[in-house]
Design a protein around this motif. Sequence first.
Motif, mmCIF file in Angstrom:
data_model
loop_
_atom_site.group_PDB
_atom_site.id
_atom_site.type_symbol
_atom_site.label_atom_id
_atom_site.label_comp_id
_atom_site.label_asym_id
_atom_site.label_seq_id
_atom_site.Cartn_x
_atom_site.Cartn_y
_atom_site.Cartn_z
ATOM 1 N N ALA A 68 0.847 -1.190 0.000
ATOM 2 C CA ALA A 68 0.000 0.000 0.000
ATOM 3 C C ALA A 68 0.882 1.239 0.000
ATOM 4 O O ALA A 68 2.012 1.223 0.499
ATOM 5 N N GLY A 69 0.356 2.315 -0.570
ATOM 6 C CA GLY A 69 1.088 3.577 -0.598
ATOM 7 C C GLY A 69 0.138 4.735 -0.813
ATOM 8 O O GLY A 69 -0.737 4.683 -1.679
ATOM 9 N N SER A 70 0.310 5.792 -0.034
ATOM 10 C CA SER A 70 -0.575 6.951 -0.112
ATOM 11 C C SER A 70 -0.054 7.967 -1.116
ATOM 12 O O SER A 70 1.123 7.953 -1.498
ATOM 13 N N VAL A 71 -0.937 8.861 -1.535
ATOM 14 C CA VAL A 71 -0.554 9.949 -2.423
ATOM 15 C C VAL A 71 0.507 10.818 -1.758
ATOM 16 O O VAL A 71 1.492 11.229 -2.388
ATOM 17 N N GLU A 72 0.314 11.091 -0.466
ATOM 18 C CA GLU A 72 1.263 11.946 0.262
ATOM 19 C C GLU A 72 2.652 11.318 0.298
ATOM 20 O O GLU A 72 3.659 11.983 0.063
ATOM 21 N N ARG A 73 2.702 10.021 0.594
ATOM 22 C CA ARG A 73 3.997 9.328 0.604
ATOM 23 C C ARG A 73 4.594 9.301 -0.799
ATOM 24 O O ARG A 73 5.800 9.465 -0.992
ATOM 25 N N ALA A 154 7.888 -2.370 -2.737
ATOM 26 C CA ALA A 154 6.526 -2.482 -3.269
ATOM 27 C C ALA A 154 5.657 -1.335 -2.766
ATOM 28 O O ALA A 154 4.864 -0.751 -3.531
ATOM 29 N N ASP A 155 5.799 -0.968 -1.498
ATOM 30 C CA ASP A 155 5.001 0.130 -0.947
ATOM 31 C C ASP A 155 5.345 1.457 -1.619
ATOM 32 O O ASP A 155 4.468 2.300 -1.850
ATOM 33 N N GLU A 156 6.626 1.668 -1.947
ATOM 34 C CA GLU A 156 7.016 2.899 -2.640
ATOM 35 C C GLU A 156 6.443 2.942 -4.046
ATOM 36 O O GLU A 156 6.041 4.007 -4.525
ATOM 37 N N VAL A 157 6.381 1.795 -4.711
ATOM 38 C CA VAL A 157 5.792 1.758 -6.050
ATOM 39 C C VAL A 157 4.308 2.073 -5.986
ATOM 40 O O VAL A 157 3.776 2.828 -6.808
ATOM 41 N N TYR A 158 3.618 1.517 -4.982
ATOM 42 C CA TYR A 158 2.208 1.848 -4.798
ATOM 43 C C TYR A 158 2.043 3.351 -4.561
ATOM 44 O O TYR A 158 1.133 3.984 -5.099
ATOM 45 N N ALA A 159 2.933 3.922 -3.750
ATOM 46 C CA ALA A 159 2.826 5.342 -3.416
ATOM 47 C C ALA A 159 3.075 6.224 -4.640
ATOM 48 O O ALA A 159 2.334 7.188 -4.890
ATOM 49 N N VAL A 160 4.105 5.923 -5.414
ATOM 50 C CA VAL A 160 4.403 6.715 -6.613
ATOM 51 C C VAL A 160 3.266 6.609 -7.622
ATOM 52 O O VAL A 160 2.859 7.600 -8.239
ATOM 53 N N THR A 161 2.724 5.408 -7.776
ATOM 54 C CA THR A 161 1.593 5.224 -8.688
ATOM 55 C C THR A 161 0.386 6.021 -8.215
ATOM 56 O O THR A 161 -0.320 6.643 -9.029
ATOM 57 N N ALA A 162 0.151 6.025 -6.901
ATOM 58 C CA ALA A 162 -0.967 6.804 -6.350
ATOM 59 C C ALA A 162 -0.770 8.296 -6.617
ATOM 60 O O ALA A 162 -1.728 9.014 -6.932
ATOM 61 N N ALA A 168 -3.238 12.988 -12.267
ATOM 62 C CA ALA A 168 -4.097 12.808 -13.429
ATOM 63 C C ALA A 168 -5.576 13.007 -13.104
ATOM 64 O O ALA A 168 -6.418 12.888 -13.999
ATOM 65 N N GLY A 169 -5.879 13.307 -11.835
ATOM 66 C CA GLY A 169 -7.260 13.551 -11.454
ATOM 67 C C GLY A 169 -8.091 12.298 -11.267
ATOM 68 O O GLY A 169 -9.325 12.365 -11.199
ATOM 69 N N VAL A 170 -7.431 11.150 -11.161
ATOM 70 C CA VAL A 170 -8.160 9.889 -11.031
ATOM 71 C C VAL A 170 -8.544 9.608 -9.585
ATOM 72 O O VAL A 170 -9.623 9.080 -9.312
ATOM 73 N N VAL A 171 -7.667 9.945 -8.641
ATOM 74 C CA VAL A 171 -7.940 9.698 -7.216
ATOM 75 C C VAL A 171 -7.683 10.988 -6.435
ATOM 76 O O VAL A 171 -6.911 11.849 -6.873
ATOM 77 N N PRO A 172 -8.312 11.147 -5.255
ATOM 78 C CA PRO A 172 -8.107 12.348 -4.441
ATOM 79 C C PRO A 172 -6.780 12.320 -3.693
ATOM 80 O O PRO A 172 -6.097 11.292 -3.637
ATOM 81 N N GLU A 173 -6.418 13.444 -3.083
ATOM 82 C CA GLU A 173 -5.154 13.558 -2.357
ATOM 83 C C GLU A 173 -5.090 12.638 -1.143
ATOM 84 O O GLU A 173 -4.012 12.251 -0.710
ATOM 85 N N SER A 174 -6.237 12.300 -0.585
ATOM 86 C CA SER A 174 -6.274 11.465 0.616
ATOM 87 C C SER A 174 -6.227 9.969 0.293
ATOM 88 O O SER A 174 -6.296 9.139 1.207
ATOM 89 N N PHE A 175 -6.076 9.618 -0.964
ATOM 90 C CA PHE A 175 -6.206 8.224 -1.397
ATOM 91 C C PHE A 175 -4.956 7.412 -1.068
ATOM 92 O O PHE A 175 -3.834 7.918 -1.115
ATOM 93 N N THR A 176 -5.172 6.142 -0.729
ATOM 94 C CA THR A 176 -4.096 5.174 -0.536
ATOM 95 C C THR A 176 -4.326 4.010 -1.483
ATOM 96 O O THR A 176 -5.362 3.340 -1.419
ATOM 97 N N LEU A 177 -3.383 3.762 -2.372
ATOM 98 C CA LEU A 177 -3.495 2.682 -3.347
ATOM 99 C C LEU A 177 -2.974 1.392 -2.729
ATOM 100 O O LEU A 177 -1.905 1.374 -2.113
ATOM 101 N N THR A 178 -3.712 0.302 -2.893
ATOM 102 C CA THR A 178 -3.316 -0.993 -2.360
ATOM 103 C C THR A 178 -3.547 -2.074 -3.407
ATOM 104 O O THR A 178 -4.177 -1.844 -4.439
ATOM 105 N N ASP A 179 -3.050 -3.270 -3.113
ATOM 106 C CA ASP A 179 -3.309 -4.391 -4.009
ATOM 107 C C ASP A 179 -4.782 -4.782 -3.995
ATOM 108 O O ASP A 179 -5.266 -5.427 -4.929
ATOM 109 N N GLN A 180 -5.517 -4.356 -2.948
ATOM 110 C CA GLN A 180 -6.926 -4.705 -2.835
ATOM 111 C C GLN A 180 -7.837 -3.768 -3.631
ATOM 112 O O GLN A 180 -8.913 -4.180 -4.061
#
Length: 357
Positions: A68-73, A154-162, A168-180
């Motif tokens: 998992a990785g957040s937009v902020e991270r 893996a967590d850094e890749v999730y964070a960079v992708t987020a 790109a306007g797909v997810v908000p700033e508070s979003f955390t991207l995960t494998d789920q």
Amino acid sequence: MYSFRDPSKSRKPGARGLMLALALCAAGAVQAQGTGKYPGLGRDATPKEVAAWDIDVRPDFKGLPKGAGSVERGMDVWEAKCASCHGVFGESNEVFSPLIGGTTADDIKTGHVARLKDPGFPGRTTFMKVPTISTVWDYINRAMPWNAPKSLSADEVYAVTAYLLNLAGVVPESFTLTDQNMAEVQQKMPNRNGMTTAHALWPGPEFGKNAKPDVLVKACMSNCLPDPKVRSALPEHARNNHGNLADQNRLVGAQRGIQTAAESKGEPAAAAPAAAAVPQALLDKNGCTACHAQQQKIVGPAFADIAKKHAGKADYLSERIRSGSSGVWGNIPMPAQTLSADDAQTLARWLAEGAAQ
């Protein structure tokens, strides 16, 4: 003295049994090598060897590791390891094409990027074209950052992708991207419906039972156009009149300037001063040739130009190699490198002594 007694009569307990066991192991190894498709050749890869290569992530998310990785991270990781090449907001267009831009909220709703069909729009960004978020994740994981691929967790890749998804306007700033939740994000990709399989370039029933790949085209051998001939060229007095045109154009894209310098006409370049042997193994090992060539600028300056500018400054060059540099050769910075002090000194000494080939 050496003894040549019969091992079967050895007084050491278990000697005969040990030799028998070794013989059986050797026979088993030979037999194992001979049971494959090519007898006696090669071996099966170990689970660890397979795992080191089997890291791709498919569009159906098979192969995606937990994390998992957040937009902020992601913003922190991006600014530290990605922005030097791609810009703080993914907008860099000096060397690499922009990653972000050209998509709208309507594109996210429809899954088709309207500007891909707009001839008046100047460029094509990554998020305008890519249909699957797994492709973005997979590429970052395998190839980025370019000077240290596979170094991100893996967590850094999730964070960079987020972070990219947020830009790109797909997810908000508070979003955390995960494998789920990545499958849910896929349903918001701006060009998710822009990919087609109607071309039948790959076999398989999923593309239609009667689909035939377009590999049966016959070459046209009638009414062929004549070979083109150059009917205009720069006159000799005008060559290099305004500097070498090739150096005044981007190295990325269709437009490239013609070589107008003296070397392009076959004239020998000035002889370089005597130098140490080229440390090719170090150049390859540390990815130096990805951005530098011997005589030509790529992303960074040519080795020969560095040698001329900083002749005799081995210590200075060694420090710049390890800590990075910016503003000396233009707007594109060179990130700090992770090579050892000895390796940096070897490369620096080669450059300082003329960078001979």
